[in-house]
Design an enzyme around this catalytic site. Structure first.
Site, short mmCIF file in Angstrom:
data_model
loop_
_atom_site.label_atom_id
_atom_site.label_comp_id
_atom_site.label_asym_id
_atom_site.label_seq_id
_atom_site.Cartn_x
_atom_site.Cartn_y
_atom_site.Cartn_z
N PHE A 157 0.86 -1.19 0.00
CA PHE A 157 0.00 0.00 0.00
C PHE A 157 0.89 1.23 0.00
CE2 PHE A 157 -2.26 3.52 1.84
CZ PHE A 157 -3.51 3.47 1.22
N ASP A 216 9.34 2.84 1.38
CA ASP A 216 8.18 3.58 1.86
C ASP A 216 8.03 3.34 3.36
OD1 ASP A 216 5.69 4.53 2.56
OD2 ASP A 216 4.62 3.62 0.87
N LYS A 247 2.71 10.26 8.61
CA LYS A 247 2.10 9.73 9.83
C LYS A 247 2.81 10.19 11.09
CE LYS A 247 -0.28 5.82 7.71
NZ LYS A 247 -1.68 6.14 8.01
N THR A 258 1.40 23.89 -4.06
CA THR A 258 1.27 25.17 -3.36
C THR A 258 1.97 25.16 -2.01
OG1 THR A 258 -0.83 25.66 -4.46
CG2 THR A 258 -0.37 26.84 -2.42
#
Length: 500
Positions: free
Chosen positions: A217, A326, A357, A381
């Site tokens: 994931f 990851d 997280k 942004t």
């Protein structure tokens, strides 16, 4: 609100011995020491079933605005503290899921609340800059104090982002840019590159790929979703890319009893990785990068050995692929080290390491050669949030001052040993207990029973999360002590005895 919370926390600090006695310990030779957490409660307290009437009322209100199918209940964050989450009906639950593993040092930690009252920090909280063009004066210093102070081995560059998905999405872009510049031999695109990319055609939009693993994931944005293979509901109806997907090792437990079988399984998966890299190169879709989690979290808490990752790193080097680790869910200390890949014992573990997280901000570390060659190629942004770096610097101070990584290892050992004992007691329900630090999981006999256990535990005051087809995952904060472990184990045992 912040000032009232701080006043309450200071008042609580005068009552250092309000802890109730721990329940009789059923899982260890001696009861865990009742280590004081000044801003914590003394245990769960349930007034209604969950969701209670107020949560149900709010669910109806919000349901008129957006889809509420995933909402468990509504929370009272002002009253939540330490390891305990309080809902709007006054139920107080021991939280071992912590907002999908994203709360580092518990709810309303006094050190973080204190930051909110410092007038020198006000402008950081009030003004959110477009960091890519107008960063604040102290931004380099704050990066050095926070993210760069814990940079993975071999990395001195970090790009901040807002969340895990955009961290991975932009990391993939960095990998593709690096790969094409390496292929060209320079970083100047041709006129044809510039014109064809505007209509989504090659060579400006090259047919490159990222190799990922079944069960992985990495997020829900378009590129990330192409590398996500944990649940069909994440991917259904969304167009995707023809990128290679390798098998992730399916280890047998206990590990010491299946070392030969597990080594064979890992070798099989590594061989498949190499075959896929070659096959996709022959298809004209070369693999620019490999992305993997140190522990597949959402996909079922699937582990592999350090040797597997070391060999995978070597395969990436051999074939000229960037190696992207990851650490969105595994980073931040929950495995007993700040980065789960530290357990591999490598000086050069990756080319890219993404995070979010428990690190409070998103982003990714990378090698020098993966820095974008031109402005606006890796850009949005906000590109993160300076206030989160402020919080992270304080979180890291707390981790160091309170030796929380040692606490994680201590609590993790107690948790895993307790799961082993319950697994032996209920072999028809529980299996495959596993973990590093407090990053633990256990399999349930089937999905229906797993979901029933989660609901029964919640009604008894323990909040847990599911993962994979039939696993329960444990994701407590770093301030989760042995005392909390035994509160959980006793409640979990009660739930299991009712099922039996």
């Amino acid at each position: 609100m912040a000032s009232s919370l701080i006043s309450r926390q200071f008042a609580l600090s005068l009552h250092r011995f309000l802890w109730l006695g721990a329940p009789a310990c059923r899982y260890s030779s001696k009861a865990a020491p009742k280590t004081q957490v000044e801003f914590d409660y003394d245990g769960p307290s349930m007034k209604t079933s969950v969701p209670g009437p107020r949560s149900q009322e709010l669910m109806k209100q919000l349901g008129d605005i957006q889809n509420v199918g995933a909402i468990n209940f509504f929370c009272n964050y002002e009253e939540s503290r330490g390891n305990y989450l309080v809902d709007v009906d006054g139920n107080r639950m021991l939280d071992i899921y912590t907002q999908i593993s994203s709360i580092p040092i518990g709810y309303n930690h006094p050190a973080l609340l204190k930051l909110m009252t410092n007038p020198n920090n006000l402008s950081t909280f009030v003004n959110r800059p477009a960091l890519g063009i107008l960063p604040p004066e102290n931004f380099p210093d704050k990066l050095n104090e926070s993210l760069l102070s814990i940079a993975p081995s071999g990395m001195a560059r970090v790009q901040t982002m807002a969340c895990g998905s955009c961290s991975n999405e932009n990391a993939y872009k960095s990998i593709f840019i690096w790969y094409k510049n390496k292929e060209r031999g320079q970083n100047t695109p041709t006129d044809e590159d510039l014109s064809t990319c505007m209509v989504n055609q090659a060579p400006g939009c090259p047919d490159l790929s990222i190799l990922s693993f079944m069960g992985g994931f990495h997020g829900r944005t378009m590129g990330c979703l192409a590398t996500t293979h944990s649940k069909s509901i994440h991917k259904l109806d969304i167009p995707s890319f023809d990128w290679p997907i390798a098998p992730f090792p399916r280890l047998q437990y206990p590990l010491e009893e299946f070392s030969r079988e597990n080594a064979k399984e890992e070798a099989r998966c590594l061989e498949e990785v190499e075959d896929l890299i070659i096959k996709w190169r022959q298809k004209g879709k070369p693999v620019a990068g490999i992305v993997i989690e140190p522990i597949q979290a959402e996909g079922g808490d699937n582990h592999a050995s350090p040797d597997f990752f070391r060999n995978l790193r070597n395969i990436a080097r051999k074939h000229g692929c960037a190696f992207h680790v990851d650490e969105v869910q595994t980073g931040g200390g929950t495995t007993g080290k700040l980065w789960a890949h530290e357990h591999w014992g490598m000086d050069d573990p990756a080319d890219v390491v993404s995070f979010s997280k428990k690190l409070l901000t998103g982003g990714y570390y990378h090698k020098d050669e993966l820095m974008a060659d031109k402005p606006y190629r890796i850009f949005n942004t906000w590109m993160g949030d300076p206030s989160k770096n402020l919080f992270l610097a304080e979180v890291l101070n707390v981790i160091r001052q309170e030796n929380l990584l040692q606490e994680v290892n201590r609590s993790g050992n107690a948790l895993l040993n307790g799961l082993y004992e319950l697994q032996a007691q209920y072999p028809g329900i529980l299996s495959r207990a596993r973990g590093q630090g407090t990053f633990c999981a256990i399999d349930i006999c089937d999905d229906t029973t797993r979901n029933s256990i989660l609901l029964k535990a919640r009604d008894k005051g323990v909040l847990l999360g599911g993962c994979g087809d039939r696993s329960i995952r444990f994701r407590p904060a770093l301030v989760f002590k042995e005392y909390h472990v035994h509160i959980f184990l006793n409640i979990f045992s009660d739930v299991l005895s009712e099922l039996k």
